[in-house]
Scaffold this motif. Structure first.
Motif: not given
Lengths: 168, 250
Positions: B81, B169, B223
């Motif tokens: 991330c 995220e 990701k």
């Protein structure tokens, strides 16, 4: 000696001679990381549980175990890793804890680390005895000491700093 | 797409990239205790990386191993991330990045320790104690520096605001995450987010810091392999030896 003739107890006794490379006064058996010893034909399979995920001593321990058993006539040695159940300092032997203390490292003072609570204030602080003078009047200096498994403490009576082997 | 492989790469890459970044503090920490703490946390994360990437390689089944995955993938193939690739900055920036990561990581690992995938559950159970230490430590420091001097408070609040947009995220699930939830492998997003927000709010309250606005734009893409330029520099340093001398061993 034929490897197949060595008993589990014999192998464990030999492994008790293998010192932890970072803390040479305690053996891998005292440390509680040897989970199992078994024979697969003439191959000796030693199952080890890692202490901390990134502990750099694990590789050296694997080599020392192989060398020690080779010395006793077991030619084929295989190291297996078992993750579960996760290693805990509860598995450290009383002899190991006493050796740590004599070496100047305060042994784990409580059962395995309590992972249920995150509240900083409610996390139980162990009562750690100074390995030098025995005083309970000690204070945490740093969560992490010279290795991941140790915290840094100081004694408020004899004023000596010392390592504490964290409950884990 | 092999969803489990992708999911394992994400876990491994988060720990790997953050470990690499933390190592840059080794020898340069603001205090000896902090220097040791960050190096030790990096070591824990690197150990966890090895377990994740080893399993990822097995799941992929194409003959790669942990080393090949760590050292021979370029930025576009990395699944970490965006939070963990943010610059170390000042100590406040590093600490706040660590705090946000630790809170999320703790609840994720706790959830994964109940995973229906036995190996994932084992790796998570092994990591949970380490991750608990990490979170207790970073929470403690956030309070000490947030509720510290005027200068430390201002720096911590600035870092908290600056990094906030990278905290969404992890909770924005895509097809990979959803597949893992459906298979009972991974915990649900809402559960993790609620736990994350609650812990951050509690600690910030004690630290006299203000939680940034919840409904704000959240950066995303890490990701799925869309990274900032910075990741390239991190990899360049980390992968240099294997790139320059392919197959080299100690």
């Amino acid at each position: 000696m034929q490897a197949g003739h060595a008993t589990r107890e014999q192998v464990m006794a030999w492994l008790d001679e293998v010192a932890d490379p970072e803390i040479p006064v305690i053996s891998v058996v005292d440390l509680g990381i040897v989970r199992d010893v078994a024979f697969d034909g003439d191959e000796c399979v030693v199952t080890i549980t890692p202490t901390y995920s990134g502990c750099p001593a694990m590789q050296v321990i694997a080599e020392s175990v192989t060398a020690e058993l080779n010395k006793h006539g077991i030619a084929k040695v295989r190291l297996a890793t078992r993750l579960a159940p996760a290693w805990t300092t509860d598995w450290m032997s009383d002899a190991g804890k006493a050796a740590l203390k004599r070496y100047g490292i305060a042994p784990p003072a409580q059962q395995a680390i309590d992972i249920s609570g995150l509240s900083r204030r409610l996390a139980p602080e162990p009562d750690v005895a100074c390995p030098h003078c025995g005083s309970m009047h000690t204070a945490l200096v740093s969560q992490f000491g010279s290795t991941a498994c140790k915290a840094l403490y100081k004694c408020l009576d004899c004023r000596e700093p010392f390592d504490y082997f964290k409950s884990h | 797409m092999n969803e489990k492989f992708e999911y394992l790469l994400r876990q491994g890459d988060n720990a790997l990239i953050l470990a690499q970044q933390l190592c840059q503090w080794t020898g340069k920490g603001p205090a000896l205790e902090e220097d040791m703490a960050l190096s030790n946390i990096a070591l824990d994360l690197l150990g966890q990386t090895r377990m994740w990437l080893t399993y990822a390689a097995e799941v992929e089944g194409r003959g790669r191993d942990e080393d090949k995955l760590a050292f021979l993938r370029d930025a576009g193939a990395c699944r970490n991330c965006l939070l963990v690739e943010q610059p170390n900055g000042s100590y406040a920036d590093t600490l706040m990045r660590q705090f946000y990561f630790d809170v999320w990581h703790y609840f994720l690992i706790e959830g994964l320790s109940n995973s229906r995938d036995e190996r994932i559950a084992e790796i998570a159970a092994k990591s949970l104690k380490e991750v608990t230490y990490h979170l207790r430590r970073s929470s403690d420091l956030v309070v000490r520096l947030g509720d510290g001097t005027e200068e430390s408070h201002a720096r911590m609040q600035a870092a908290a605001n600056e990094l906030w947009r990278f905290t969404g995220e992890m909770f924005i699930y895509d097809a990979v995450d959803e597949a893992m939830v459906k298979q009972g492998v991974a915990p649900a997003s809402q559960v993790l987010r609620a736990a994350f927000l609650q812990h951050v709010a509690e600690i910030f309250d004690e630290a006299t810091l203000t939680v940034p606005p919840l409904e704000t734009y959240m950066q995303r893409g890490g990701k799925q392999g869309r990274h900032s330029e910075r990741l390239g520099y991190i990899l360049a340093e980390m992968q240099f030896l294997q790139r320059a001398y392919p197959g080299v061993e100690w």
